[in-house]
Design a protein around this motif. Structure first.
Motif, PDB file in Angstrom:
ATOM      1  N   ARG A 172      43.521  56.427  20.945  1.00 58.69           N
ATOM      2  CA  ARG A 172      44.274  55.166  20.972  1.00 58.69           C
ATOM      3  C   ARG A 172      44.806  54.807  19.588  1.00 58.69           C
ATOM      4  N   ARG A 173      46.047  54.307  19.553  1.00 59.21           N
ATOM      5  CA  ARG A 173      46.583  53.774  18.305  1.00 59.21           C
ATOM      6  C   ARG A 173      45.966  52.410  18.040  1.00 59.21           C
ATOM      7  N   LEU A 174      45.833  52.068  16.763  1.00 58.34           N
ATOM      8  CA  LEU A 174      45.301  50.768  16.360  1.00 58.34           C
ATOM      9  C   LEU A 174      46.440  49.951  15.769  1.00 58.34           C
ATOM     10  N   LEU A 175      46.744  48.823  16.403  1.00 61.09           N
ATOM     11  CA  LEU A 175      47.788  47.922  15.935  1.00 61.09           C
ATOM     12  C   LEU A 175      47.133  46.639  15.455  1.00 61.09           C
ATOM     13  N   GLN A 195      55.884  44.653   9.704  1.00 57.71           N
ATOM     14  CA  GLN A 195      56.509  45.021  10.988  1.00 57.71           C
ATOM     15  C   GLN A 195      56.508  43.806  11.922  1.00 57.71           C
ATOM     16  N   ARG A 196      57.673  43.414  12.390  1.00 54.76           N
ATOM     17  CA  ARG A 196      57.804  42.250  13.275  1.00 54.76           C
ATOM     18  C   ARG A 196      57.514  42.657  14.725  1.00 54.76           C
ATOM     19  N   LEU A 197      56.825  41.805  15.455  1.00 57.82           N
ATOM     20  CA  LEU A 197      56.442  42.078  16.845  1.00 57.82           C
ATOM     21  C   LEU A 197      57.604  42.585  17.694  1.00 57.82           C
ATOM     22  N   PRO A 198      58.794  41.969  17.665  1.00 56.49           N
ATOM     23  CA  PRO A 198      59.875  42.459  18.522  1.00 56.49           C
ATOM     24  C   PRO A 198      60.360  43.868  18.173  1.00 56.49           C
ATOM     25  N   GLU A 199      59.997  44.375  16.994  1.00 54.25           N
ATOM     26  CA  GLU A 199      60.432  45.703  16.562  1.00 54.25           C
ATOM     27  C   GLU A 199      59.450  46.813  16.943  1.00 54.25           C
ATOM     28  N   VAL A 200      58.270  46.450  17.385  1.00 53.64           N
ATOM     29  CA  VAL A 200      57.225  47.429  17.700  1.00 53.64           C
ATOM     30  C   VAL A 200      57.465  48.014  19.085  1.00 53.64           C
ATOM     31  N   GLU A 201      57.299  49.331  19.190  1.00 57.46           N
ATOM     32  CA  GLU A 201      57.367  50.003  20.480  1.00 57.46           C
ATOM     33  C   GLU A 201      55.938  50.285  20.924  1.00 57.46           C
ATOM     34  N   GLU A 243      51.005  52.415  26.238  1.00 51.82           N
ATOM     35  CA  GLU A 243      49.994  51.947  27.197  1.00 51.82           C
ATOM     36  C   GLU A 243      48.569  51.982  26.664  1.00 51.82           C
ATOM     37  N   ASN A 244      48.261  52.916  25.779  1.00 51.51           N
ATOM     38  CA  ASN A 244      46.875  53.061  25.321  1.00 51.51           C
ATOM     39  C   ASN A 244      46.619  52.397  23.968  1.00 51.51           C
ATOM     40  N   ASP A 245      47.511  51.518  23.521  1.00 51.88           N
ATOM     41  CA  ASP A 245      47.330  50.832  22.239  1.00 51.88           C
ATOM     42  C   ASP A 245      46.150  49.862  22.269  1.00 51.88           C
ATOM     43  N   VAL A 246      45.570  49.649  21.100  1.00 51.12           N
ATOM     44  CA  VAL A 246      44.557  48.620  20.892  1.00 51.12           C
ATOM     45  C   VAL A 246      45.148  47.595  19.938  1.00 51.12           C
ATOM     46  N   LEU A 247      45.180  46.334  20.378  1.00 53.93           N
ATOM     47  CA  LEU A 247      45.668  45.241  19.538  1.00 53.93           C
ATOM     48  C   LEU A 247      44.465  44.617  18.846  1.00 53.93           C
ATOM     49  N   LEU A 248      44.368  44.813  17.544  1.00 53.73           N
ATOM     50  CA  LEU A 248      43.225  44.331  16.766  1.00 53.73           C
ATOM     51  C   LEU A 248      43.547  42.984  16.141  1.00 53.73           C
ATOM     52  N   MET A 249      42.710  42.011  16.443  1.00 53.69           N
ATOM     53  CA  MET A 249      42.824  40.666  15.882  1.00 53.69           C
ATOM     54  C   MET A 249      41.690  40.481  14.879  1.00 53.69           C
ATOM     55  N   GLY A 250      42.019  40.038  13.672  1.00 58.27           N
ATOM     56  CA  GLY A 250      41.006  39.817  12.656  1.00 58.27           C
ATOM     57  C   GLY A 250      40.235  38.534  12.881  1.00 58.27           C
ATOM     58  N   SER A 251      39.187  38.343  12.105  1.00 54.79           N
ATOM     59  CA  SER A 251      38.406  37.108  12.220  1.00 54.79           C
ATOM     60  C   SER A 251      39.263  35.925  11.783  1.00 54.79           C
ATOM     61  N   GLU A 252      38.919  34.760  12.296  1.00 55.32           N
ATOM     62  CA  GLU A 252      39.732  33.569  12.070  1.00 55.32           C
ATOM     63  C   GLU A 252      39.877  33.209  10.597  1.00 55.32           C
ATOM     64  N   SER A 253      38.832  33.352   9.811  1.00 51.28           N
ATOM     65  CA  SER A 253      38.913  32.906   8.413  1.00 51.28           C
ATOM     66  C   SER A 253      39.313  33.994   7.431  1.00 51.28           C
ATOM     67  N   LEU A 261      43.314  51.478   8.021  1.00 47.92           N
ATOM     68  CA  LEU A 261      43.178  52.413   9.141  1.00 47.92           C
ATOM     69  C   LEU A 261      44.164  52.119  10.278  1.00 47.92           C
ATOM     70  N   ALA A 262      44.794  50.972  10.250  1.00 49.21           N
ATOM     71  CA  ALA A 262      45.722  50.600  11.323  1.00 49.21           C
ATOM     72  C   ALA A 262      46.926  51.524  11.324  1.00 49.21           C
ATOM     73  N   ASP A 263      47.308  51.974  12.505  1.00 52.27           N
ATOM     74  CA  ASP A 263      48.504  52.804  12.640  1.00 52.27           C
ATOM     75  C   ASP A 263      49.760  51.970  12.408  1.00 52.27           C
ATOM     76  N   ILE A 264      49.725  50.728  12.858  1.00 49.08           N
ATOM     77  CA  ILE A 264      50.846  49.805  12.685  1.00 49.08           C
ATOM     78  C   ILE A 264      50.270  48.431  12.388  1.00 49.08           C
ATOM     79  N   ARG A 265      50.860  47.734  11.438  1.00 48.22           N
ATOM     80  CA  ARG A 265      50.477  46.353  11.128  1.00 48.22           C
ATOM     81  C   ARG A 265      51.630  45.457  11.574  1.00 48.22           C
ATOM     82  N   VAL A 266      51.317  44.481  12.424  1.00 51.89           N
ATOM     83  CA  VAL A 266      52.330  43.701  13.128  1.00 51.89           C
ATOM     84  C   VAL A 266      52.161  42.214  12.845  1.00 51.89           C
ATOM     85  N   ARG A 267      53.283  41.526  12.680  1.00 55.11           N
ATOM     86  CA  ARG A 267      53.233  40.068  12.554  1.00 55.11           C
ATOM     87  C   ARG A 267      54.154  39.444  13.590  1.00 55.11           C
ATOM     88  N   ILE A 268      53.784  38.246  13.992  1.00 54.03           N
ATOM     89  CA  ILE A 268      54.606  37.461  14.906  1.00 54.03           C
ATOM     90  C   ILE A 268      55.529  36.614  14.033  1.00 54.03           C
TER      91      ILE A 268
END
Length: 152
Positions: free
Chosen positions: A74-77, A85-91, A94-104, A114-121
């Motif tokens: 699985r890719r790590l996003l 990388q902006r969210l609308p630009e990411v392709e 199906e097997n991607d993992v969307l990693l959310m960091g801790s709140e603080s 280690l992330a394959d792609i770093r994405v921002r909204i």
């Protein structure tokens, strides 16, 4: 598609994400430790009766999670307010993992690297971040839309 929560700190956010995950049939990986007891009433209140329907896997630490992710190919996003990388630009795949960091604190540099792609909204100027549950919902919806995996 999977959601991964890196050392989440707020039970109510995790509960809301579990509810989202149950409604969209997206499994959730929780990377320990959490900033609350998993039996926390706030978690149950936010998840409502959907929490028990969520497919949740807890991992002792990031290394344990990452070993499983890699074995499954699985890719790590990483979702980050600091990503280029902006969210609308990411392709999405199906097997991607969307990693959310801790709140603080988000994630440490070694995890970020280690992330394959770093994405921002993308957001209006002057605003720096959204609530983690809201961000997760936006990212998951876009990923499901692109991959044709919305349920029902």
């Amino acid at each position: 598609m999977r959601i991964a929560l890196y050392q989440p700190e707020i039970a109510g956010n995790v509960g809301a994400i579990l509810r989202l995950a149950a409604c969209f049939s997206v499994p959730v990986d929780i990377i320990m430790p959490t900033g609350f007891a998993f039996s926390d009433a706030r978690l149950k209140r936010a998840a409502m009766d959907y929490g028990e329907a969520a497919d949740v896997t807890r991992h002792a630490n990031f290394a344990a999670f990452d070993a499983v992710r890699r074995a499954e190919g699985r890719r790590l996003l990483l979702m980050s307010a600091h990503a280029s990388q902006r969210l609308p630009e990411v392709e999405f795949q199906e097997n991607d993992v969307l990693l959310m960091g801790s709140e603080s604190a988000g994630v440490p540099a070694d995890v970020r690297d280690l992330a394959d792609i770093r994405v921002r909204i993308p957001m209006a100027p002057g605003f720096r971040s959204l609530n983690i549950a809201v961000s997760t919902g936006i990212a998951v919806a876009e990923a499901l839309r692109q991959t044709g995996k919305f349920p029902g």
